[in-house]
Design a protein around this motif. Structure first.
Motif, PDB file in Angstrom:
ATOM      1  N   UNK A  49     -30.830  38.485  94.300  1.00 28.36           N
ATOM      2  CA  UNK A  49     -30.769  39.184  95.284  1.00 28.36           C
ATOM      3  C   UNK A  49     -31.183  38.916  96.832  1.00 28.36           C
ATOM      4  N   UNK A  50     -31.324  37.567  97.269  1.00 30.38           N
ATOM      5  CA  UNK A  50     -30.740  36.986  98.485  1.00 30.38           C
ATOM      6  C   UNK A  50     -29.462  36.618  98.577  1.00 30.38           C
ATOM      7  N   UNK A  51     -28.880  37.009  98.057  1.00 35.77           N
ATOM      8  CA  UNK A  51     -27.306  36.815  98.112  1.00 35.77           C
ATOM      9  C   UNK A  51     -27.072  35.019  97.761  1.00 35.77           C
ATOM     10  N   UNK A  52     -27.498  34.591  97.194  1.00 34.56           N
ATOM     11  CA  UNK A  52     -27.439  33.152  96.725  1.00 34.56           C
ATOM     12  C   UNK A  52     -26.835  33.383  95.265  1.00 34.56           C
ATOM     13  N   UNK A  53     -25.232  32.731  95.232  1.00 38.97           N
ATOM     14  CA  UNK A  53     -25.386  32.213  93.915  1.00 38.97           C
ATOM     15  C   UNK A  53     -26.300  30.305  93.156  1.00 38.97           C
ATOM     16  N   UNK A  54     -26.488  30.817  91.800  1.00 46.65           N
ATOM     17  CA  UNK A  54     -26.838  29.786  91.563  1.00 46.65           C
ATOM     18  C   UNK A  54     -26.063  29.696  89.788  1.00 46.65           C
ATOM     19  N   UNK A  55     -25.104  27.738  90.450  1.00 52.34           N
ATOM     20  CA  UNK A  55     -24.815  27.397  89.322  1.00 52.34           C
ATOM     21  C   UNK A  55     -26.288  26.243  88.151  1.00 52.34           C
ATOM     22  N   UNK A  56     -25.774  26.629  86.409  1.00 48.47           N
ATOM     23  CA  UNK A  56     -27.055  25.827  86.019  1.00 48.47           C
ATOM     24  C   UNK A  56     -26.083  25.083  85.356  1.00 48.47           C
ATOM     25  N   UNK A  57     -25.652  24.233  84.699  1.00 46.10           N
ATOM     26  CA  UNK A  57     -24.511  23.196  84.564  1.00 46.10           C
ATOM     27  C   UNK A  57     -25.379  21.711  83.919  1.00 46.10           C
ATOM     28  N   UNK A  58     -25.577  21.025  83.197  1.00 43.11           N
ATOM     29  CA  UNK A  58     -25.568  20.172  82.859  1.00 43.11           C
ATOM     30  C   UNK A  58     -24.595  19.232  83.365  1.00 43.11           C
ATOM     31  N   UNK A  59     -24.742  18.558  84.667  1.00 42.62           N
ATOM     32  CA  UNK A  59     -23.307  17.761  85.114  1.00 42.62           C
ATOM     33  C   UNK A  59     -24.083  16.584  85.231  1.00 42.62           C
ATOM     34  N   UNK A  60     -24.455  15.439  84.317  1.00 42.63           N
ATOM     35  CA  UNK A  60     -25.241  14.013  85.247  1.00 42.63           C
ATOM     36  C   UNK A  60     -24.553  13.380  85.833  1.00 42.63           C
ATOM     37  N   UNK A  61     -24.087  12.971  87.487  1.00 44.48           N
ATOM     38  CA  UNK A  61     -23.799  12.461  88.436  1.00 44.48           C
ATOM     39  C   UNK A  61     -24.508  11.197  88.041  1.00 44.48           C
ATOM     40  N   UNK A  62     -23.393  10.376  87.480  1.00 43.98           N
ATOM     41  CA  UNK A  62     -23.843   8.809  87.404  1.00 43.98           C
ATOM     42  C   UNK A  62     -22.919   8.151  88.343  1.00 43.98           C
ATOM     43  N   UNK A  63     -22.930   8.675  89.523  1.00 42.58           N
ATOM     44  CA  UNK A  63     -21.928   8.273  90.858  1.00 42.58           C
ATOM     45  C   UNK A  63     -19.942   8.273  91.276  1.00 42.58           C
ATOM     46  N   UNK A  64     -19.900   9.585  90.024  1.00 38.70           N
ATOM     47  CA  UNK A  64     -18.505  10.153  89.921  1.00 38.70           C
ATOM     48  C   UNK A  64     -18.305  11.518  90.728  1.00 38.70           C
ATOM     49  N   UNK A  65     -19.260  11.720  90.957  1.00 42.57           N
ATOM     50  CA  UNK A  65     -19.030  12.595  92.261  1.00 42.57           C
ATOM     51  C   UNK A  65     -19.548  14.549  91.385  1.00 42.57           C
ATOM     52  N   UNK A  66     -19.608  14.732  89.456  1.00 40.59           N
ATOM     53  CA  UNK A  66     -19.942  16.180  89.012  1.00 40.59           C
ATOM     54  C   UNK A  66     -20.846  16.493  89.806  1.00 40.59           C
ATOM     55  N   UNK A  67     -21.752  16.253  90.654  1.00 43.36           N
ATOM     56  CA  UNK A  67     -22.449  17.573  91.277  1.00 43.36           C
ATOM     57  C   UNK A  67     -21.931  18.319  92.153  1.00 43.36           C
ATOM     58  N   UNK A  68     -20.858  16.910  93.291  1.00 42.39           N
ATOM     59  CA  UNK A  68     -19.540  17.942  94.658  1.00 42.39           C
ATOM     60  C   UNK A  68     -18.667  19.063  93.897  1.00 42.39           C
ATOM     61  N   UNK A  69     -18.290  18.055  92.247  1.00 39.86           N
ATOM     62  CA  UNK A  69     -16.909  18.739  91.821  1.00 39.86           C
ATOM     63  C   UNK A  69     -17.147  19.926  90.972  1.00 39.86           C
ATOM     64  N   UNK A  70     -18.542  20.598  90.801  1.00 47.70           N
ATOM     65  CA  UNK A  70     -19.084  21.317  90.186  1.00 47.70           C
ATOM     66  C   UNK A  70     -19.636  22.370  91.029  1.00 47.70           C
ATOM     67  N   UNK A  71     -19.743  22.282  92.520  1.00 47.26           N
ATOM     68  CA  UNK A  71     -20.004  23.385  93.050  1.00 47.26           C
ATOM     69  C   UNK A  71     -18.660  23.506  93.896  1.00 47.26           C
ATOM     70  N   UNK A  72     -17.624  22.812  93.974  1.00 46.18           N
ATOM     71  CA  UNK A  72     -16.500  22.947  95.071  1.00 46.18           C
ATOM     72  C   UNK A  72     -15.557  23.984  94.168  1.00 46.18           C
ATOM     73  N   UNK A  73     -15.766  23.518  93.011  1.00 48.29           N
ATOM     74  CA  UNK A  73     -14.814  24.734  92.032  1.00 48.29           C
ATOM     75  C   UNK A  73     -15.893  25.693  91.658  1.00 48.29           C
ATOM     76  N   UNK A  74     -16.947  25.931  91.682  1.00 48.93           N
ATOM     77  CA  UNK A  74     -17.370  27.913  92.112  1.00 48.93           C
ATOM     78  C   UNK A  74     -17.425  27.891  93.258  1.00 48.93           C
ATOM     79  N   UNK A  75     -17.198  27.411  94.327  1.00 47.41           N
ATOM     80  CA  UNK A  75     -16.905  27.843  95.347  1.00 47.41           C
ATOM     81  C   UNK A  75     -16.020  28.341  95.931  1.00 47.41           C
ATOM     82  N   UNK A  76     -15.006  27.597  95.693  1.00 51.41           N
ATOM     83  CA  UNK A  76     -13.651  27.954  94.962  1.00 51.41           C
ATOM     84  C   UNK A  76     -12.769  29.560  94.406  1.00 51.41           C
ATOM     85  N   UNK A  77     -14.084  29.836  92.962  1.00 51.30           N
ATOM     86  CA  UNK A  77     -13.286  30.529  92.129  1.00 51.30           C
ATOM     87  C   UNK A  77     -14.017  31.819  92.565  1.00 51.30           C
ATOM     88  N   UNK A  78     -15.282  31.848  92.974  1.00 51.81           N
ATOM     89  CA  UNK A  78     -15.848  33.277  93.116  1.00 51.81           C
ATOM     90  C   UNK A  78     -15.616  33.572  95.007  1.00 51.81           C
TER      91      UNK A  78
END
Length: 311
Positions: A33-62
């Motif tokens: 209700x506060x206008x925030x989208x939360x992505x719950x996803x098990x992405x283990x970022x071990x230096x590969x940038x997975x965290x940022x990439x999942x955010x980018x995919x979600x932001x682009x799609x939405x």
């Protein structure tokens, strides 16, 4: 005398667990209700940038502003299994799950709200959308799922689809070999990779250079010494890895051949960036001194021993 040589190596690498093994990823996308989208996803970022990439995919799609989205990936009480950060699978597999979840949420939204592809949504817009969803008893949450399509290889016929998709790489190494000491210096590396559409070019270049560093260690330095089944060199004073001073100039090039089954055309990059480094270096050593090294790492004593055998 210092002798210069150039070597090349190519590699292809299958994304994911492969060979019919269940390779699944899941994600949950929730609008609050506060206008925030939360992505719950098990992405283990071990230096590969997975965290940022999942955010980018979600932001682009939405099609939302980046301050409207948060990603939660560290607590198994609220996220579902998406598999490991291994086998170069995170961007392709888990990225597809995030993409699917976002599309499912958009399907819910489209039932009550007409979205414009050209208008980026902000928090105020998302609050209005949330209120419309609740008013019409439509869920403001959606799940995403993706399963890689592979099959076991028939051992009789050799037929099957053990991996999909494949990533490709080529590397060029230029080295100088001192034929009096056996010391190998790497002058330059060129790393060319096809990992589909690159979601985050800065992170991808860093991963490519990091992979070259690991390949240099494998080729010239890193060696586990065993005695009666126990590792003798258990710390970095005697297990040698490359430092910044050991790194040559690395030119990273990406051939962005889009993978139609990947999120926005992306596919795996992780292991591909390091696999061609060592063979390219070994081929360059051969070009420089006409000696083929078969026992890695190619430390100065091993190289000098082979040189002396061929004098």
């Amino acid at each position: 005398m210092r002798r210069k040589g150039t070597g090349y190596a190519t590699v292809f690498y299958g994304t994911g667990y492969g060979n019919g093994f269940p390779d699944e990823s899941r994600a949950t996308i929730e609008l609050s209700e506060n206008g925030i989208v939360t992505v719950y996803v098990e992405v283990s970022d071990v230096g590969s940038g997975g965290y940022s990439i999942m955010k980018q995919i979600a932001e682009e799609t939405l099609n939302i502003e980046n301050d409207c989205l948060i990603l939660k990936n560290t607590n198994t009480s609220y996220m579902k299994d998406s598999g490991t950060a291994a086998a170069s699978r995170q961007t392709y597999n888990t990225g597809n799950a995030v993409l699917n979840g976002c599309k499912n949420l958009l399907d819910n939204i489209s039932k009550v709200f007409q979205l414009s592809n050209s208008k980026v949504l902000n928090k105020d817009s998302l609050k209005k959308i949330y209120n419309e969803l609740i008013k019409n008893n439509i869920e403001a949450i959606a799940d995403g799922y993706f399963k890689a399509t592979t099959s076991q290889v028939d051992l009789e016929t050799g037929q099957g689809d053990p991996y999909w998709p494949y990533s490709f790489g080529l590397q060029k190494a230029i080295v100088e070999v001192d034929d009096e000491t056996g010391k190998v210096d790497i002058i330059e590396l060129v790393a060319i990779n096809d990992a589909g559409k690159i979601v985050n070019p800065v992170l991808a270049e860093g991963q490519a250079i990091g992979g070259c560093s690991m390949g240099i260690g494998y080729a010239l330095m890193e060696e586990i010494e065993l005695s009666e089944g126990k590792i003798k060199n258990t710390n970095f004073s005697d297990y040698i890895i490359p430092t910044s001073k050991d790194m040559p100039k690395v030119k990273s090039i990406f051939v962005e051949e889009e993978e139609r089954s990947g999120p926005y055309g992306a596919k795996g990059l992780g292991e591909t960036v390091m696999l061609a480094t060592a063979p390219a270096i070994i081929n360059a050593i051969y070009d420089a001194i006409n000696v083929r090294i078969y026992d890695l790492p190619a430390t100065p004593d091993k190289v000098l021993l082979e040189i002396n055998k061929n004098r």
